[in-house]
Design a protein around this motif. Structure first.
Motif, PDB file in Angstrom:
ATOM      1  N   TYR A  16      15.025  12.016 136.130  1.00 36.01           N
ATOM      2  CA  TYR A  16      13.867  12.684 136.847  1.00 36.01           C
ATOM      3  C   TYR A  16      13.308  13.682 135.922  1.00 36.01           C
ATOM      4  O   TYR A  16      11.864  13.879 135.873  1.00 36.01           O
ATOM      5  CB  TYR A  16      14.042  13.019 138.202  1.00 36.01           C
ATOM      6  N   GLY A  46      12.918  17.640 150.404  1.00 38.75           N
ATOM      7  CA  GLY A  46      12.984  16.848 148.974  1.00 38.75           C
ATOM      8  C   GLY A  46      13.038  17.592 147.902  1.00 38.75           C
ATOM      9  O   GLY A  46      12.099  17.229 147.023  1.00 38.75           O
ATOM     10  N   ASN A  51      12.851  21.971 140.961  1.00 40.00           N
ATOM     11  CA  ASN A  51      11.577  22.594 140.328  1.00 40.00           C
ATOM     12  C   ASN A  51      10.438  22.859 141.321  1.00 40.00           C
ATOM     13  O   ASN A  51       9.791  23.865 141.215  1.00 40.00           O
ATOM     14  CB  ASN A  51      11.043  21.218 139.366  1.00 40.00           C
ATOM     15  N   SER A  52      10.268  22.147 142.353  1.00 38.71           N
ATOM     16  CA  SER A  52       9.236  22.569 143.469  1.00 38.71           C
ATOM     17  C   SER A  52       9.927  23.939 144.024  1.00 38.71           C
ATOM     18  O   SER A  52       9.128  24.658 144.274  1.00 38.71           O
ATOM     19  CB  SER A  52       9.187  21.428 144.440  1.00 38.71           C
ATOM     20  N   ASP A  69      17.827  18.129 150.751  1.00 40.24           N
ATOM     21  CA  ASP A  69      17.494  16.931 149.857  1.00 40.24           C
ATOM     22  C   ASP A  69      18.855  16.147 150.418  1.00 40.24           C
ATOM     23  O   ASP A  69      19.725  16.380 150.901  1.00 40.24           O
ATOM     24  CB  ASP A  69      17.305  17.076 148.314  1.00 40.24           C
ATOM     25  N   ASP A  91      18.870  14.375 155.849  1.00 38.91           N
ATOM     26  CA  ASP A  91      17.969  13.048 155.619  1.00 38.91           C
ATOM     27  C   ASP A  91      16.860  13.566 156.513  1.00 38.91           C
ATOM     28  O   ASP A  91      16.854  13.783 157.654  1.00 38.91           O
ATOM     29  CB  ASP A  91      18.725  11.980 156.344  1.00 38.91           C
ATOM     30  N   LEU A  92      15.544  13.390 155.640  1.00 43.79           N
ATOM     31  CA  LEU A  92      14.375  13.825 156.484  1.00 43.79           C
ATOM     32  C   LEU A  92      14.013  12.702 157.567  1.00 43.79           C
ATOM     33  O   LEU A  92      13.144  13.133 158.422  1.00 43.79           O
ATOM     34  CB  LEU A  92      13.328  13.781 155.425  1.00 43.79           C
ATOM     35  N   ASN A 107       6.824  17.858 148.488  1.00 44.71           N
ATOM     36  CA  ASN A 107       6.430  17.402 147.198  1.00 44.71           C
ATOM     37  C   ASN A 107       6.935  16.087 146.991  1.00 44.71           C
ATOM     38  O   ASN A 107       8.120  16.041 146.554  1.00 44.71           O
ATOM     39  CB  ASN A 107       5.952  18.237 145.995  1.00 44.71           C
TER      40      ASN A 107
HETATM   41  C1  SAM Z   1      10.385  12.706 143.560  1.00 49.71           C
HETATM   42  S1  SAM Z   1      11.701  13.579 144.225  1.00 49.71           S
HETATM   43  C2  SAM Z   1      10.767  15.114 144.367  1.00 49.71           C
HETATM   44  C3  SAM Z   1      11.341  16.248 143.752  1.00 49.71           C
HETATM   45  C4  SAM Z   1      10.389  17.680 143.778  1.00 49.71           C
HETATM   46  N1  SAM Z   1      10.125  17.966 145.219  1.00 49.71           N
HETATM   47  C5  SAM Z   1       9.365  17.731 143.120  1.00 49.71           C
HETATM   48  O1  SAM Z   1       8.263  18.389 143.410  1.00 49.71           O
HETATM   49  O2  SAM Z   1       9.294  17.315 141.651  1.00 49.71           O
HETATM   50  C6  SAM Z   1      12.121  13.137 145.620  1.00 49.71           C
HETATM   51  C7  SAM Z   1      13.205  13.657 145.982  1.00 49.71           C
HETATM   52  O3  SAM Z   1      13.364  13.143 147.680  1.00 49.71           O
HETATM   53  C8  SAM Z   1      14.483  13.282 147.764  1.00 49.71           C
HETATM   54  N2  SAM Z   1      14.657  12.068 149.057  1.00 49.71           N
HETATM   55  C9  SAM Z   1      14.261  10.801 149.152  1.00 49.71           C
HETATM   56  N3  SAM Z   1      14.364  10.401 150.285  1.00 49.71           N
HETATM   57  C10 SAM Z   1      15.042  11.521 151.070  1.00 49.71           C
HETATM   58  C11 SAM Z   1      15.300  11.541 152.733  1.00 49.71           C
HETATM   59  N4  SAM Z   1      15.024  10.413 153.555  1.00 49.71           N
HETATM   60  N5  SAM Z   1      15.532  12.908 153.052  1.00 49.71           N
HETATM   61  C12 SAM Z   1      15.911  13.916 152.173  1.00 49.71           C
HETATM   62  N6  SAM Z   1      15.470  13.988 150.725  1.00 49.71           N
HETATM   63  C13 SAM Z   1      14.922  12.671 150.336  1.00 49.71           C
HETATM   64  C14 SAM Z   1      15.257  12.534 146.796  1.00 49.71           C
HETATM   65  O4  SAM Z   1      16.658  12.746 146.708  1.00 49.71           O
HETATM   66  C15 SAM Z   1      14.559  13.148 145.564  1.00 49.71           C
HETATM   67  O5  SAM Z   1      15.405  14.243 145.235  1.00 49.71           O
END
Ligand code: SAM
Length: 263
Positions: A16, A46, A51-52, A69, A91-92, A107
């Motif tokens: 990532y 998440g 980074n966010s 996350d 888990d969201l 984000n």
């Molecule tokens: C694309 S990354 C985004 C990372 C960061 N927020 C950014 O701005 O770059 C998506 C993140 O969402 C997390 N994620 C996906 N489904 C999720 C869920 N149901 N509950 C919590 N986190 C989740 C993933 O593990 C991953 O770390």
């Protein structure tokens, strides 16, 4: 089929972060529009590799910033990066804030959550008056990058692998549906789109980018030989649809959806 498909892997923070700068740009753009001068409590939903979360810490140095996350690998990286922040595994799809939060920042996460509009509504309902929910999601399922994944999944020798048919992400609903759902709960709902044109070091870099996100469900549904062939075919198609510019770089067109809802 003699070889079973691999189980859905955890997210890979290193993959990532190969494009950290480009991936964090919409994060910065979202945060720039958050209408809060101060915050006591901010939760990064998440949070990925942090980074966010780091941007939230910089913008609100006085705030308690919590990262959430569901991925162990992402949380491991985030804790290493920001040892003073609290990171929680959750888990969201089921999480709601348990204490008053000024800012829920999300984000590039809700596109991965089943029935994400209802999950968003639930967390917005948990905000106190004046609390802000800010989210960004890729709105790129009609871009060649994503259409090609879906087409190839249906037409290669791997097409019958279980799980492949469900690997594509659904299109986002229209902006009006978010407005109609959240406005009765909020004093203000702002929605906009931005189309980025990321400068990539050629078509292979585009494939690398999506190996860290949208390709994951496709590759996880395949065993190693099928995943190799799928990736080769995808790379060839990407090269046809994303031509190299005069300077050797390739532009990755990337539309993104932004929403800020103030309770
Ligand atoms: C694309 S990354 C985004 C990372 C960061 N927020 C950014 O701005 O770059 C998506 C993140 O969402 C997390 N994620 C996906 N489904 C999720 C869920 N149901 N509950 C919590 N986190 C989740 C993933 O593990 C991953 O770390």
């Amino acid at each position: 089929m003699s070889v079973p498909p691999r189980p859905l892997d955890d997210w890979n923070a290193d993959q990532y972060l190969k494009f950290e700068d480009e991936r964090t740009r919409p994060t910065r753009d979202l945060l720039a529009q958050v209408p809060l001068r101060k915050a006591r409590m901010a939760v990064d939903l998440g949070c990925g590799p942090g980074n966010s979360t780091e941007l939230l810490v910089d913008r609100y140095p006085e705030a308690t910033v919590v990262g959430l996350d569901s991925s162990k690998d992402m949380l491991r990286q985030a804790r290493k990066r920001l040892p003073r922040c609290v990171f929680i595994e959750a888990d969201l799809a089921a999480w709601t804030p348990q204490e008053p939060v000024d800012l829920l920042f999300a984000n590039a996460v809700f596109q991965w959550v089943p029935d994400h509009q209802m999950a968003m509504k639930r967390v917005i309902e948990g905000l106190p008056q004046g609390g802000v929910f800010a989210a960004q999601m890729p709105d790129n399922t009609r871009e060649p990058s994503h259409v090609l994944m879906e087409q190839l999944a249906n037409r290669g020798w791997w097409a019958n692998y279980p799980g492949l048919a469900e690997a594509a992400r659904a299109d986002l609903p229209g902006p009006e549906s978010y407005y109609d759902l959240f406005k009765p709960l909020c004093q203000r709902v702002e929605i906009w789109h931005t189309i980025y044109n990321h400068v990539m070091a050629g078509p292979k870099a585009i494939v690398e980018w999506f190996k860290g996100s949208a390709l994951r469900p496709f590759l996880s549904a395949l065993d190693a030989p099928a995943a190799d062939d799928f990736l080769k075919a995808y790379t060839a198609e990407i090269a046809r649809h994303y031509p190299v510019r005069a300077d050797g770089q390739t532009l990755l067109r990337f539309p993104r959806f932004f929403i800020i809802a103030t309770r």
